[in-house]
Scaffold this active site. Structure first.
Site, PDB file in Angstrom:
ATOM      1  N   CYS A 109       0.861  -1.184   0.000  1.00 17.85           N
ATOM      2  CA  CYS A 109       0.000   0.000   0.000  1.00 17.85           C
ATOM      3  C   CYS A 109       0.895   1.231   0.000  1.00 17.85           C
ATOM      4  O   CYS A 109       1.651   1.453   0.952  1.00 17.85           O
ATOM      5  CB  CYS A 109      -0.896  -0.013   1.232  1.00 17.85           C
ATOM      6  SG  CYS A 109      -1.945   1.454   1.403  1.00 17.85           S
ATOM      7  N   CYS A 162      -5.398   6.100  -3.767  1.00 18.43           N
ATOM      8  CA  CYS A 162      -4.684   4.822  -3.744  1.00 18.43           C
ATOM      9  C   CYS A 162      -3.272   5.071  -4.270  1.00 18.43           C
ATOM     10  O   CYS A 162      -3.096   5.435  -5.439  1.00 18.43           O
ATOM     11  CB  CYS A 162      -5.406   3.781  -4.592  1.00 18.43           C
ATOM     12  SG  CYS A 162      -4.517   2.211  -4.730  1.00 18.43           S
ATOM     13  N   GLY A 163      -2.274   4.883  -3.414  1.00 19.03           N
ATOM     14  CA  GLY A 163      -0.907   5.214  -3.788  1.00 19.03           C
ATOM     15  C   GLY A 163      -0.329   4.331  -4.877  1.00 19.03           C
ATOM     16  O   GLY A 163       0.263   4.825  -5.852  1.00 19.03           O
TER      17      GLY A 163
END
Length: 259
Positions: free
Chosen positions: A74, A198-199
């Site tokens: 993540c 969302c990285g």
């Protein structure tokens, strides 16, 4: 059991973070983690992370999705965990840590932004409508003409559960180039809903855009939760190295909760 916790967010992607350097919280169950992430009955978050000791590294990142299952890498979570490590005094300006997809470096900038080095990308599956690549987590990039009107939940869920993705799942990113900026909205597996950011998804979007006729160059990205930037070196049409995800990571609040 009483658990001290910290709540962090990176462009609206929010996380429960627990200092597990003493190993007291290693045995949290799937049900307990899902409860802690529940927005009505628990603390509320897109995921939960443990900061743990690891020989040869500043720390180890252990990440769980909001459904309580251990997740893949993540990007926003990694940046938040680096900010947390600095808050604890585990690191100063630079970090070297281990995550589920391997070794990562990170830098804490004076403006509060965190720069996180991501894994190299060596394969992109392309079609006129979409691209698929892995930036630590698998991502499906779908180009849109009007992202504001995109049914992210319905269309994202349909793609995520369609063959051949339904078993392992895939994150679905809807992307539009508008005024030299990539606009990205994401349906995340494990959360099973749209998240504010969302990285690994914006990293995948920037790489896919640079490898497509869309011709994106600036690497500035807007998500519903705020601005991120991605920088990298393009070695070939399918090879990208020195990939950095850059953006804010902020403490929201800290507290304790009893299970």
């Amino acid at each position: 059991m009483t658990i001290p916790f910290y709540k962090y967010q990176g462009t609206g992607n929010d996380f429960v973070i627990i200092d597990n350097r003493n190993g007291n919280f290693t045995q949290l169950s799937t049900v307990e983690i899902a409860f802690l992430c529940d927005r009505r009955f628990g603390i509320g978050a897109d995921g939960l992370m443990l900061l743990q000791l690891k020989d040869g590294y500043d720390f180890e990142m252990v990440y769980y999705n909001a459904d309580g299952n251990e997740g893949s890498m993540c990007g926003n979570g990694g940046r938040c965990l680096v900010a947390f490590a600095k808050h604890l005094g585990v690191i100063d300006k630079n970090a070297e840590f281990l995550a589920t997809d391997g070794f990562h470096e990170a830098k804490v900038l004076d403006n509060g932004w965190i720069e996180l080095k991501m894994k190299d990308v060596n394969n992109i599956e392309k079609s006129p409508e979409y691209s698929i690549l892995n930036t630590g987590s698998p991502h499906y990039i779908k180009w849109e003409n009007d992202i504001a009107k995109t049914a992210v939940f319905d269309e994202g869920k349909r793609i995520r559960y369609s063959p051949p993705f339904f078993q392992e799942g895939i994150n679905v990113n809807f992307v539009q180039l508008l005024n030299d900026t990539l606009n990205v909205r994401t349906y995340e597996r494990g959360v099973e809903n749209e998240t504010l950011s969302c990285g690994t998804g914006v990293t995948a979007a920037a790489i896919a855009a640079s490898n497509d006729s869309i011709g994106f160059q600036e690497r500035k990205i807007l998500t519903p939760g705020g601005e991120l930037k991605v920088k990298f070196e393009k070695k070939s049409e399918s090879s990208f190295e020195n990939i950095w995800l850059c953006g804010p990571a902020k403490l929201v609040f800290a507290g304790t909760i009893t299970l």
